[in-house]
Design an enzyme around this catalytic site. Sequence first.
Site, mmCIF file in Angstrom:
data_model
loop_
_atom_site.group_PDB
_atom_site.id
_atom_site.type_symbol
_atom_site.label_atom_id
_atom_site.label_comp_id
_atom_site.label_asym_id
_atom_site.label_seq_id
_atom_site.Cartn_x
_atom_site.Cartn_y
_atom_site.Cartn_z
ATOM 1 N N HIS A 129 90.409 59.545 16.501
ATOM 2 C CA HIS A 129 89.615 59.958 17.658
ATOM 3 C C HIS A 129 89.430 58.826 18.655
ATOM 4 O O HIS A 129 89.407 57.648 18.289
ATOM 5 C CB HIS A 129 88.224 60.405 17.210
ATOM 6 C CG HIS A 129 88.247 61.521 16.224
ATOM 7 N ND1 HIS A 129 87.252 61.733 15.308
ATOM 8 C CD2 HIS A 129 89.169 62.491 15.981
ATOM 9 C CE1 HIS A 129 87.536 62.785 14.567
ATOM 10 N NE2 HIS A 129 88.690 63.259 14.959
ATOM 11 N N LYS A 141 83.614 49.957 18.520
ATOM 12 C CA LYS A 141 82.929 50.308 17.271
ATOM 13 C C LYS A 141 82.966 49.138 16.303
ATOM 14 O O LYS A 141 83.942 48.391 16.259
ATOM 15 C CB LYS A 141 83.616 51.518 16.618
ATOM 16 C CG LYS A 141 83.565 52.760 17.478
ATOM 17 C CD LYS A 141 84.497 53.855 16.972
ATOM 18 C CE LYS A 141 84.528 55.009 17.955
ATOM 19 N NZ LYS A 141 85.593 55.983 17.646
HETATM 20 C C1 LIG Z 1 80.972 61.578 16.782
HETATM 21 C C2 LIG Z 1 79.703 62.370 16.975
HETATM 22 C C3 LIG Z 1 79.589 63.676 16.528
HETATM 23 N N1 LIG Z 1 78.420 64.369 16.713
HETATM 24 C C4 LIG Z 1 78.328 65.725 16.191
HETATM 25 C C5 LIG Z 1 79.390 66.668 16.728
HETATM 26 C C6 LIG Z 1 79.659 67.597 15.575
HETATM 27 O O1 LIG Z 1 78.747 68.701 15.619
HETATM 28 C C7 LIG Z 1 79.349 66.778 14.334
HETATM 29 C C8 LIG Z 1 80.589 66.256 13.641
HETATM 30 O O2 LIG Z 1 81.383 65.634 14.626
HETATM 31 P P1 LIG Z 1 82.879 65.239 14.316
HETATM 32 O O3 LIG Z 1 83.532 66.320 13.509
HETATM 33 O O4 LIG Z 1 83.528 64.816 15.611
HETATM 34 O O5 LIG Z 1 82.671 63.961 13.375
HETATM 35 P P2 LIG Z 1 83.827 62.966 12.920
HETATM 36 O O6 LIG Z 1 85.096 63.703 12.626
HETATM 37 O O7 LIG Z 1 83.256 62.105 11.868
HETATM 38 O O8 LIG Z 1 84.083 62.082 14.223
HETATM 39 C C9 LIG Z 1 84.136 60.671 14.198
HETATM 40 O O9 LIG Z 1 85.321 60.345 13.532
HETATM 41 C C10 LIG Z 1 85.923 59.099 13.769
HETATM 42 C C11 LIG Z 1 85.943 58.328 12.489
HETATM 43 C C12 LIG Z 1 85.421 58.285 14.866
HETATM 44 O O10 LIG Z 1 85.760 57.108 15.000
HETATM 45 C C13 LIG Z 1 84.553 58.887 15.893
HETATM 46 O O11 LIG Z 1 83.443 58.043 16.098
HETATM 47 C C14 LIG Z 1 84.079 60.248 15.643
HETATM 48 O O12 LIG Z 1 84.900 61.084 16.422
HETATM 49 O O13 LIG Z 1 78.563 65.677 14.791
HETATM 50 C C15 LIG Z 1 77.332 63.812 17.347
HETATM 51 O O14 LIG Z 1 76.270 64.461 17.515
HETATM 52 N N2 LIG Z 1 77.437 62.514 17.814
HETATM 53 C C16 LIG Z 1 78.578 61.774 17.642
HETATM 54 O O15 LIG Z 1 78.614 60.591 18.066
#
Ligand SMILES: Cc1cn([C@H]2C[C@H](O)[C@@H](COP(=O)(O)OP(=O)(O)O[C@H]3O[C@H](C)C(=O)[C@H](O)[C@H]3O)O2)c(=O)[nH]c1=O
Length: 186
Positions: A62, A72
């Site tokens: 991402h 980060k």
């Molecule tokens: C990233 C983020 C997500 N969210 C909410 C949005 C979704 O409802 C839920 C899960 O989000 P997501 O599926 O994008 O989470 P990850 O797949 O762990 O995303 C992260 O994965 C890789 C490792 C990364 O480096 C990024 O920081 C980030 O994109 O958390 C938030 O409220 N705030 C945030 O900063």
Amino acid sequence: MNLIKTEFKDLFICEPKVFGDERGYFYESFNDKVFKVKSGLEVNFVQDNQSFSTYGVLRGLHFQTGEYAQAKLVRVVKGKVLDVVVDLRKEEPTFGKHFSVELSAENNRQLFVPRGFAHGFVVLSEESEFLYKCDNYYEPSSESGIIFNDPDLNIDWKIPDKDVKISPKDSANKAFRHILEEMKLN
Ligand SMILES: Cc1cn([C@H]2C[C@H](O)[C@@H](COP(=O)(O)OP(=O)(O)O[C@H]3O[C@H](C)C(=O)[C@H](O)[C@H]3O)O2)c(=O)[nH]c1=O
């Protein structure tokens, strides 16, 4: 804290100084003054994130685009992950190259990822708690992603593809060559 340089500009492995005694251990997981002096960078973190994942979960690759790009500082407080970044900084000689490092609760290693990288990790242990600091706020409208098994990047995630578990959102991530085409347009 010891900073280990990599071939990528401003991408550092950070090794905190661990104070062990008969009770266990203590270490400063982040010290702004020390980080600024050792890295020579002015980074102001504004958001801390934490995610829990089980074996084979792969989050990424991402990145947030443009003014919403995030630096980060990532670490693992339970289990072990392979952390991977892809350099999207067109002006750098390492543009398009990737870097990976094992981060674990055992090695206490952290990775500082400057703005301009795609980032992701895969869990190598049964469970993992992943914590990271960001220097820019979450801006979903700016999010983009590269599919983990992109043929041009050919990243070795250290576990069989059949064990990898990704979100529906990540299964729709783009091929690296599409990201490159988009970057040429901007
Ligand atoms: C990233 C983020 C997500 N969210 C909410 C949005 C979704 O409802 C839920 C899960 O989000 P997501 O599926 O994008 O989470 P990850 O797949 O762990 O995303 C992260 O994965 C890789 C490792 C990364 O480096 C990024 O920081 C980030 O994109 O958390 C938030 O409220 N705030 C945030 O900063």
